[in-house]
Design a protein around this motif. Structure first.
Motif, PDB file in Angstrom:
ATOM      1  N   THR A  20     -44.941   3.337  12.975  1.00  0.00           N
ATOM      2  CA  THR A  20     -45.986   3.525  12.343  1.00  0.00           C
ATOM      3  C   THR A  20     -45.830   4.360  10.905  1.00  0.00           C
ATOM      4  O   THR A  20     -44.927   5.349  11.058  1.00  0.00           O
ATOM      5  N   LEU A  21     -46.490   3.997   9.852  1.00  0.00           N
ATOM      6  CA  LEU A  21     -46.407   4.790   8.572  1.00  0.00           C
ATOM      7  C   LEU A  21     -47.791   5.132   8.407  1.00  0.00           C
ATOM      8  O   LEU A  21     -48.765   4.345   8.019  1.00  0.00           O
ATOM      9  N   TYR A  22     -47.920   6.524   7.459  1.00  0.00           N
ATOM     10  CA  TYR A  22     -49.120   6.812   7.268  1.00  0.00           C
ATOM     11  C   TYR A  22     -48.824   7.316   5.590  1.00  0.00           C
ATOM     12  O   TYR A  22     -48.086   7.871   5.291  1.00  0.00           O
ATOM     13  N   TRP A  23     -49.971   7.146   4.867  1.00  0.00           N
ATOM     14  CA  TRP A  23     -50.090   7.674   3.446  1.00  0.00           C
ATOM     15  C   TRP A  23     -51.065   8.624   3.557  1.00  0.00           C
ATOM     16  O   TRP A  23     -52.221   8.297   3.788  1.00  0.00           O
ATOM     17  N   TYR A  24     -51.079   9.838   3.157  1.00  0.00           N
ATOM     18  CA  TYR A  24     -51.942  10.917   3.035  1.00  0.00           C
ATOM     19  C   TYR A  24     -52.100  11.467   1.461  1.00  0.00           C
ATOM     20  O   TYR A  24     -51.114  11.631   0.610  1.00  0.00           O
ATOM     21  N   GLN A  25     -53.241  11.897   1.104  1.00  0.00           N
ATOM     22  CA  GLN A  25     -53.330  12.502  -0.149  1.00  0.00           C
ATOM     23  C   GLN A  25     -53.718  13.852  -0.058  1.00  0.00           C
ATOM     24  O   GLN A  25     -54.741  14.213   0.981  1.00  0.00           O
ATOM     25  N   GLN A  26     -53.112  14.869  -0.381  1.00  0.00           N
ATOM     26  CA  GLN A  26     -53.420  16.416  -0.199  1.00  0.00           C
ATOM     27  C   GLN A  26     -53.698  17.106  -1.658  1.00  0.00           C
ATOM     28  O   GLN A  26     -52.773  17.145  -2.482  1.00  0.00           O
ATOM     29  N   VAL A  36     -50.929  15.665  -4.238  1.00  0.00           N
ATOM     30  CA  VAL A  36     -49.707  15.431  -3.493  1.00  0.00           C
ATOM     31  C   VAL A  36     -49.831  14.222  -2.664  1.00  0.00           C
ATOM     32  O   VAL A  36     -50.776  14.336  -1.971  1.00  0.00           O
ATOM     33  N   TYR A  37     -48.988  13.299  -2.761  1.00  0.00           N
ATOM     34  CA  TYR A  37     -48.906  12.096  -1.825  1.00  0.00           C
ATOM     35  C   TYR A  37     -47.706  12.112  -0.765  1.00  0.00           C
ATOM     36  O   TYR A  37     -46.897  12.141  -1.342  1.00  0.00           O
ATOM     37  N   LEU A  38     -48.461  12.359   0.407  1.00  0.00           N
ATOM     38  CA  LEU A  38     -47.602  12.500   1.593  1.00  0.00           C
ATOM     39  C   LEU A  38     -47.356  11.164   2.188  1.00  0.00           C
ATOM     40  O   LEU A  38     -48.480  10.686   2.593  1.00  0.00           O
ATOM     41  N   CYS A  39     -46.173  10.857   2.758  1.00  0.00           N
ATOM     42  CA  CYS A  39     -45.960   9.911   3.639  1.00  0.00           C
ATOM     43  C   CYS A  39     -45.282  10.425   4.863  1.00  0.00           C
ATOM     44  O   CYS A  39     -44.833  11.406   4.954  1.00  0.00           O
ATOM     45  N   ALA A  40     -45.887   9.867   6.062  1.00  0.00           N
ATOM     46  CA  ALA A  40     -45.560  10.362   7.369  1.00  0.00           C
ATOM     47  C   ALA A  40     -45.228   8.967   8.052  1.00  0.00           C
ATOM     48  O   ALA A  40     -45.779   7.895   7.888  1.00  0.00           O
ATOM     49  N   SER A  41     -44.427   9.375   9.291  1.00  0.00           N
ATOM     50  CA  SER A  41     -44.020   7.986  10.371  1.00  0.00           C
ATOM     51  C   SER A  41     -44.102   8.724  11.765  1.00  0.00           C
ATOM     52  O   SER A  41     -43.929   9.779  11.825  1.00  0.00           O
ATOM     53  N   SER A  42     -44.326   7.893  12.509  1.00  0.00           N
ATOM     54  CA  SER A  42     -44.206   8.185  13.830  1.00  0.00           C
ATOM     55  C   SER A  42     -43.857   6.905  14.588  1.00  0.00           C
ATOM     56  O   SER A  42     -44.061   6.003  14.173  1.00  0.00           O
ATOM     57  N   LEU A  43     -43.441   7.287  16.189  1.00  0.00           N
ATOM     58  CA  LEU A  43     -42.682   6.237  16.707  1.00  0.00           C
ATOM     59  C   LEU A  43     -43.853   5.299  17.279  1.00  0.00           C
ATOM     60  O   LEU A  43     -43.522   4.265  17.437  1.00  0.00           O
ATOM     61  N   ALA A  44     -44.904   5.663  17.320  1.00  0.00           N
ATOM     62  CA  ALA A  44     -46.070   4.878  18.159  1.00  0.00           C
ATOM     63  C   ALA A  44     -47.293   4.940  17.325  1.00  0.00           C
ATOM     64  O   ALA A  44     -47.485   5.534  16.484  1.00  0.00           O
ATOM     65  N   PRO A  72     -49.242  10.439  18.519  1.00  0.00           N
ATOM     66  CA  PRO A  72     -47.952  11.055  18.381  1.00  0.00           C
ATOM     67  C   PRO A  72     -47.625  12.183  17.474  1.00  0.00           C
ATOM     68  O   PRO A  72     -48.579  12.192  16.266  1.00  0.00           O
ATOM     69  N   MET A  73     -46.563  12.704  17.407  1.00  0.00           N
ATOM     70  CA  MET A  73     -46.212  13.594  16.436  1.00  0.00           C
ATOM     71  C   MET A  73     -45.706  12.806  15.260  1.00  0.00           C
ATOM     72  O   MET A  73     -45.173  11.941  15.387  1.00  0.00           O
ATOM     73  N   GLN A  74     -46.276  13.272  13.970  1.00  0.00           N
ATOM     74  CA  GLN A  74     -46.101  12.718  12.856  1.00  0.00           C
ATOM     75  C   GLN A  74     -45.021  13.592  12.111  1.00  0.00           C
ATOM     76  O   GLN A  74     -44.866  14.747  12.223  1.00  0.00           O
ATOM     77  N   TYR A  75     -43.955  12.769  11.443  1.00  0.00           N
ATOM     78  CA  TYR A  75     -42.788  13.386  10.755  1.00  0.00           C
ATOM     79  C   TYR A  75     -43.185  13.291   9.240  1.00  0.00           C
ATOM     80  O   TYR A  75     -43.349  11.981   8.741  1.00  0.00           O
ATOM     81  N   PHE A  76     -43.191  14.276   8.474  1.00  0.00           N
ATOM     82  CA  PHE A  76     -43.642  14.179   7.137  1.00  0.00           C
ATOM     83  C   PHE A  76     -42.512  14.126   5.999  1.00  0.00           C
ATOM     84  O   PHE A  76     -41.656  14.929   6.164  1.00  0.00           O
ATOM     85  N   GLY A  77     -42.523  13.519   5.054  1.00  0.00           N
ATOM     86  CA  GLY A  77     -41.592  13.446   3.918  1.00  0.00           C
ATOM     87  C   GLY A  77     -42.188  14.579   3.234  1.00  0.00           C
ATOM     88  O   GLY A  77     -43.303  15.179   3.130  1.00  0.00           O
ATOM     89  N   PRO A  78     -41.390  15.020   1.788  1.00  0.00           N
ATOM     90  CA  PRO A  78     -41.687  16.071   0.888  1.00  0.00           C
ATOM     91  C   PRO A  78     -42.855  15.611   0.259  1.00  0.00           C
ATOM     92  O   PRO A  78     -43.337  16.831  -0.596  1.00  0.00           O
TER      93      PRO A  78
END
Lengths: 109, 117
Positions: B31-37, B89-97, B104-110
């Motif tokens: 799973t991959l997420y894009w966020y706008q902050q 800031v545009y953040l990308c995150a990924s998670s296992l499921a 699940p817990m998300q891991y964020f990029g910088p």
């Protein structure tokens, strides 16, 4: 909007003091998570609490959850200068996460 | 374990120009997420992918934003044309499921800090 609220918006304390941040949400949830964001960085996951849990500890962090009030709190004990950051709660709404606006914590040496 | 990678870290463009951001999630994360902050606010989900399929893009301004995740690994987010209010800031995150009951817990990029002038 399904976004919750966090308070205070900003908090400034002395090193060694405890810091408490609160989060409220609007919908029913499966779990609630707290994240930390240092200036100019991405978010780092701190702790997850499930809807059937009332309290959870991780090191100097203590999280409580009151589903009847739709609120959660994050307590950081014996704060350090390195704890200076923004703290966000996030709850799941349907398939997705909704983040609160965050609390900016400043720990003064 | 390598974290989520994003590039560029910073981008400055003029309004009406186009811009693209790239994200490489943690290996094996479906799973991959894009966020706008926006400054002073919490992240807002723009789009969520499960492998190479879109799970949710309900908050993506589709008249100007597009995203793809070819082959279910890397992803790109594009803005065309950019507006002043896209500065964030545009953040990308990924998670296992996938999200849902076992969100699940998300891991964020910088993140990529975009400034639109």
């Amino acid at each position: 909007s399904q976004q919750g609220e966090e308070d205070p918006q900003a908090l400034s304390i002395q090193e060694g003091e405890n810091a408490t941040m609160n989060c409220s949400y609007k919908t029913s949830i499966n779990n609630l998570q707290w994240y930390r964001q240092n200036s100019g960085r991405g978010l780092v996951h701190l702790i997850l609490i499930r809807s059937n849990e009332r309290e959870k500890h991780s090191g100097r962090l203590r999280v409580t959850l009151d589903t009847s009030k739709k609120s959660s709190s994050l307590l950081i004990t014996a704060s350090r200068a390195a704890d200076t950051a923004s703290y966000f709660c996030a709850h799941n709404y349907g398939q997705n996460f909704v983040f609160g606006p965050g609390t900016r914590l400043s720990v003064l040496p | 374990e390598a974290g989520v990678a994003q590039s560029p870290r910073y981008k400055i463009i003029e309004k009406r120009q186009s811009v693209a951001f790239w994200c490489n999630p943690i290996s094996g994360h479906a799973t991959l997420y894009w966020y706008q902050q926006i400054l002073g606010q919490g992240p807002k989900l723009l789009i969520q992918f499960q492998n190479n399929g879109v799970v949710d893009d309900s908050q993506l301004p589709k008249d100007r934003f597009s995203a793809e995740r070819l082959k279910g690994v890397d992803s790109t987010l594009k803005i065309q044309p950019a507006k002043l209010e896209d500065s964030a800031v545009y953040l990308c995150a990924s998670s296992l499921a996938r999200g849902g009951a076992k969100t699940p817990m998300q891991y964020f990029g910088p993140g990529t800090r975009l400034t639109v002038l």
